[in-house]
Design a protein around this motif. Sequence first.
Motif, PDB file in Angstrom:
ATOM      1  N   LYS A 171       0.826  -1.210   0.000  1.00  0.00           N
ATOM      2  CA  LYS A 171       0.000   0.000   0.000  1.00  0.00           C
ATOM      3  C   LYS A 171       0.859   1.258   0.000  1.00  0.00           C
ATOM      4  N   ASN A 187       3.980   1.609  -1.096  1.00  0.00           N
ATOM      5  CA  ASN A 187       4.643   1.738  -2.394  1.00  0.00           C
ATOM      6  C   ASN A 187       3.660   2.222  -3.458  1.00  0.00           C
ATOM      7  N   PHE A 188       2.464   1.678  -3.447  1.00  0.00           N
ATOM      8  CA  PHE A 188       1.453   2.064  -4.417  1.00  0.00           C
ATOM      9  C   PHE A 188       1.054   3.527  -4.230  1.00  0.00           C
ATOM     10  N   GLN A 198       3.667   5.760  -5.671  1.00  0.00           N
ATOM     11  CA  GLN A 198       3.571   5.812  -7.129  1.00  0.00           C
ATOM     12  C   GLN A 198       2.444   6.737  -7.565  1.00  0.00           C
TER      13      GLN A 198
END
Length: 63
Positions: free
Chosen positions: A42, A44-45, A48
């Motif tokens: 979560k 890392n997402f 991004q």
Amino acid sequence: MEFTKIIERINELARKNKSEGLTDAEIAERDELRKQYLTNFKNNFRQQLETIEIVDDKDNIKH
């Protein structure tokens, strides 16, 4: 724990669960590793998504 190490250990426990089953301690470890994996995923997402800039046809940047 490093992201790839978490995945490797989760996979090890999954294979063991299919072949012979897990102890209570291993089940608890698996559950904790899954939580860590989801938290990392979560985060890392989200990072991004925060770097994405939408540019329309007139080159106007929208955040």
